[in-house]
Write an enzyme that holds these catalytic residues in place. Structure first.
Site, PDB file in Angstrom:
ATOM      1  N   HIS A 158      45.673  45.065  31.102  1.00  0.00           N
ATOM      2  CA  HIS A 158      46.153  44.758  32.453  1.00  0.00           C
ATOM      3  C   HIS A 158      46.343  43.263  32.676  1.00  0.00           C
ATOM      4  O   HIS A 158      46.986  42.860  33.635  1.00  0.00           O
ATOM      5  CB  HIS A 158      45.160  45.301  33.490  1.00  0.00           C
ATOM      6  CG  HIS A 158      45.166  46.802  33.572  1.00  0.00           C
ATOM      7  ND1 HIS A 158      45.775  47.489  34.593  1.00  0.00           N
ATOM      8  CD2 HIS A 158      44.675  47.749  32.738  1.00  0.00           C
ATOM      9  CE1 HIS A 158      45.643  48.791  34.399  1.00  0.00           C
ATOM     10  NE2 HIS A 158      44.973  48.980  33.281  1.00  0.00           N
ATOM     11  N   ASP A 163      48.582  35.577  35.917  1.00  0.00           N
ATOM     12  CA  ASP A 163      48.229  36.909  36.385  1.00  0.00           C
ATOM     13  C   ASP A 163      48.938  37.920  35.515  1.00  0.00           C
ATOM     14  O   ASP A 163      50.111  37.719  35.168  1.00  0.00           O
ATOM     15  CB  ASP A 163      48.687  37.076  37.841  1.00  0.00           C
ATOM     16  CG  ASP A 163      47.699  37.863  38.674  1.00  0.00           C
ATOM     17  OD1 ASP A 163      47.040  38.752  38.111  1.00  0.00           O
ATOM     18  OD2 ASP A 163      47.592  37.597  39.882  1.00  0.00           O
TER      19      ASP A 163
HETATM   20  C1  GDG Z   1      44.361  43.191  37.515  1.00  0.00           C
HETATM   21  C2  GDG Z   1      45.235  42.059  36.973  1.00  0.00           C
HETATM   22  C3  GDG Z   1      47.271  43.384  37.513  1.00  0.00           C
HETATM   23  C4  GDG Z   1      42.744  42.735  47.395  1.00  0.00           C
HETATM   24  N1  GDG Z   1      41.978  42.386  48.442  1.00  0.00           N
HETATM   25  C5  GDG Z   1      41.785  43.496  49.166  1.00  0.00           C
HETATM   26  C6  GDG Z   1      42.443  44.547  48.527  1.00  0.00           C
HETATM   27  N2  GDG Z   1      43.026  44.056  47.442  1.00  0.00           N
HETATM   28  C7  GDG Z   1      43.869  44.851  46.527  1.00  0.00           C
HETATM   29  C8  GDG Z   1      45.311  44.404  46.580  1.00  0.00           C
HETATM   30  C9  GDG Z   1      45.828  44.908  45.238  1.00  0.00           C
HETATM   31  C10 GDG Z   1      44.587  44.786  44.345  1.00  0.00           C
HETATM   32  O1  GDG Z   1      43.455  44.661  45.194  1.00  0.00           O
HETATM   33  C11 GDG Z   1      44.663  43.524  43.497  1.00  0.00           C
HETATM   34  O2  GDG Z   1      45.562  43.724  42.469  1.00  0.00           O
HETATM   35  P1  GDG Z   1      46.215  42.514  41.678  1.00  0.00           P
HETATM   36  O3  GDG Z   1      47.238  43.089  40.786  1.00  0.00           O
HETATM   37  O4  GDG Z   1      46.795  41.566  42.668  1.00  0.00           O
HETATM   38  O5  GDG Z   1      45.043  41.754  40.917  1.00  0.00           O
HETATM   39  P2  GDG Z   1      43.702  42.088  40.045  1.00  0.00           P
HETATM   40  O6  GDG Z   1      42.645  42.687  40.879  1.00  0.00           O
HETATM   41  O7  GDG Z   1      43.342  40.797  39.396  1.00  0.00           O
HETATM   42  O8  GDG Z   1      44.165  43.178  38.947  1.00  0.00           O
HETATM   43  C12 GDG Z   1      46.572  42.030  37.678  1.00  0.00           C
HETATM   44  C13 GDG Z   1      46.347  44.516  37.923  1.00  0.00           C
HETATM   45  O9  GDG Z   1      45.082  44.433  37.235  1.00  0.00           O
HETATM   46  C14 GDG Z   1      46.963  45.884  37.609  1.00  0.00           C
HETATM   47  O10 GDG Z   1      47.314  46.014  36.260  1.00  0.00           O
HETATM   48  O11 GDG Z   1      48.424  43.419  38.347  1.00  0.00           O
HETATM   49  O12 GDG Z   1      47.398  41.022  37.144  1.00  0.00           O
HETATM   50  O13 GDG Z   1      44.563  40.801  37.115  1.00  0.00           O
HETATM   51  O14 GDG Z   1      46.179  46.260  45.301  1.00  0.00           O
HETATM   52  O15 GDG Z   1      45.942  44.973  47.695  1.00  0.00           O
HETATM   53  N3  GDG Z   1      42.449  45.803  49.000  1.00  0.00           N
HETATM   54  C15 GDG Z   1      41.769  46.036  50.155  1.00  0.00           C
HETATM   55  N4  GDG Z   1      41.105  45.052  50.812  1.00  0.00           N
HETATM   56  C16 GDG Z   1      41.091  43.778  50.372  1.00  0.00           C
HETATM   57  O16 GDG Z   1      40.489  42.896  51.005  1.00  0.00           O
HETATM   58  N5  GDG Z   1      41.758  47.273  50.663  1.00  0.00           N
END
Ligand code: GDG
Length: 448
Positions: free
Chosen positions: A159, A353
């Site tokens: 990921h 990322d």
């Molecule tokens: C890894 C990789 C890759 C965040 N704060 C809150 C909240 N979130 C949710 C967001 C989003 C998720 O968490 C974060 O996803 P990301 O993709 O931005 O980042 P990582 O957690 O680092 O994920 C990344 C991912 O895996 C998938 O393969 O894209 O690059 O690092 O959905 O909305 N959700 C809620 N409250 C929050 O305060 N409910």
């Protein structure tokens, strides 16, 4: 189609099993409407060390998914999860070798836990299964399963980014890890760059394996609906009233040094300084749930951000205006979707990322008649498909400042045109297409 066996460090907590909250759980549910699935991983619980620790597998079936979890001891949690996975592999894969805190002892625990996962999973496997392993915590799990005689197709998806081989080599066991990857029939990465980097490593090491690209996405229809439906929620109304029609900027990131938050805060500070016409008006909400709070780098980052937010609010704020609203606790998903919809601009400025789903969620949540502006880092995995966003170099706080001004003063036509370019890809590459394509590739590997 045979049964799919998913293995990830964490499996959804019991309360999230009936109504999966997002990401992998939603993707798998959609991709597996008909088939059955076993999901194996750590329970999230730590237990005290006992002589000859042999954790029991606890099983829970919810609809077509059986969740199988084991507990880890404190020492396993510390060496495997905190130190090796999050203190070594995570920074290195995000191009931050300098933050790596390498100790051979942790490497041993990492491999022991991978071997433990293999041993505990083995008796649960059935003929016809396909195994899909997720992420950097479990690089060597495929090999550990092969060592126990497993012949089923095994796939692996990373990921997070995979850095150029010249950097990855900073990991003392880099060669051995790549050799172990030969156990996989399919290896998936988020972007072309990541796949190229890993394949360079394979070819330099004379290893026979191939990484392919399977970009991850979101469930845009349900996210868009949630964003719209949530507008009548009293908490969303409360936010809207507090904005009193002022420009609203949002940022949503786990508290992590890969997300470029200090640079972003600095960019916002320069923006307030350079463009005083926004002072007293603009509101920036940064939602940053604390993660990995026990890893020292994360504690230091939290202090740095607390200080920066305090300084900006102290310097530029007024008795009736707070420039940054900074939260270190999560906001419920239903609210978050509508918060995105209210936002005139989103700041998504990671230094690195894997993909970054927030960028895609922000686009999906917009009102197409009046969409907001996405400000996006060149170094998010999402960037190559989202170049209609306002692209920034996340290291350059001046660039972020200028992009903010541009976003908030952008003519309506340009805002809509940019969103019109962003929308199709968010709907084309989704969580469902990602899971479906990967599972299909793994199915073909079985036939090959
Ligand atoms: C890894 C990789 C890759 C965040 N704060 C809150 C909240 N979130 C949710 C967001 C989003 C998720 O968490 C974060 O996803 P990301 O993709 O931005 O980042 P990582 O957690 O680092 O994920 C990344 C991912 O895996 C998938 O393969 O894209 O690059 O690092 O959905 O909305 N959700 C809620 N409250 C929050 O305060 N409910």
């Amino acid at each position: 189609m045979g049964r799919l066996v998913v293995v990830s460090n964490r499996v959804p907590a019991p309360r999230d099993r009936l109504q999966p909250a997002g990401g992998l759980a939603v993707a798998l549910r959609a991709a597996l409407k008909e088939g059955s699935c076993l999901w194996f991983g750590w329970s999230g619980q730590q237990v005290s060390e006992k002589e000859g620790h042999d954790p029991e597998v606890s099983l829970d079936k919810v609809e077509n998914v059986t969740y199988a979890t084991i507990d880890l001891t404190h020492a396993e949690y510390d060496g495997f999860y905190q130190k090796y996975s999050n203190g070594i592999l995570w920074p290195l894969c995000h191009y931050r070798a300098g933050l790596m805190d390498y100790d051979r002892k942790d490497q041993v625990i990492y491999h022991n836990v991978n071997a433990l996962f293999a041993r505990k999973l083995l008796p649960l496997l059935q003929p016809g299964d396909m195994i899909w392993i997720h992420d950097y915590h479990l690089f060597p799990l495929g090999q550990a399963l092969r060592d126990l005689g497993v012949t089923a197709p095994i796939g692996f998806f990373l990921h997070i980014p995979f850095p150029p081989w010249s950097l990855m080599r900073a990991l003392p066991e880099a060669d051995a890890l790549l050799r172990a990857m030969q156990a996989y029939d399919v290896i998936g990465l988020q972007t072309e760059d990541d796949a190229r980097n890993m394949n360079d490593g394979f070819s330099l090491g004379g290893v026979k394996a191939k990484a392919e690209v399977f970009p991850i996405g979101i469930d845009p229809d349900s996210f868009a609906k949630q964003a719209e439906d949530g507008l009548s929620n009293p908490d969303v109304q409360r936010l809207k009233e507090s904005l009193r029609g002022k420009p609203f900027i949002i940022g949503v990131d786990r508290l992590d040094y890969s997300k470029g938050l200090p640079e972003r805060f600095k960019g916002y500070e320069i923006f307030l300084e350079r463009y005083p016409e926004h002072r007293g008006k603009v509101v920036y909400l940064q939602v940053t749930p604390v993660s990995r709070g026990n890893v020292p780098e994360y504690r230091a980052l939290r202090r740095e951000l607390d200080e920066a937010a305090g300084r900006i609010n102290g310097t530029y704020g007024d008795f009736d205006w707070t420039p940054i609203r900074y939260l270190t606790h999560p906001v419920p998903r239903a609210l978050l979707a509508s918060f995105y919809r209210l936002a005139d601009a989103a700041l998504v400025t990671p230094l690195r990322d894997g993909m970054n789903l927030v960028a895609k969620e922000y686009v999906a949540a917009q009102d197409k008649a009046n969409p907001g502006v996405l400000i996006l880092s060149h170094f998010a995995g999402a960037a190559p498909d989202m170049e209609a966003a306002l692209m920034v170099n996340p290291h350059d706080a001046d660039d972020i400042a200028d992009a903010l001004h541009k976003a908030l003063t952008m003519p309506d036509g340009e805002r809509r045109a940019r969103w019109d370019h962003l929308e199709p890809d968010v709907w084309r590459v989704t969580a469902v297409t990602w899971a479906r394509d990967f599972i299909q590739a793994l199915g073909k590997a079985r036939l090959a």
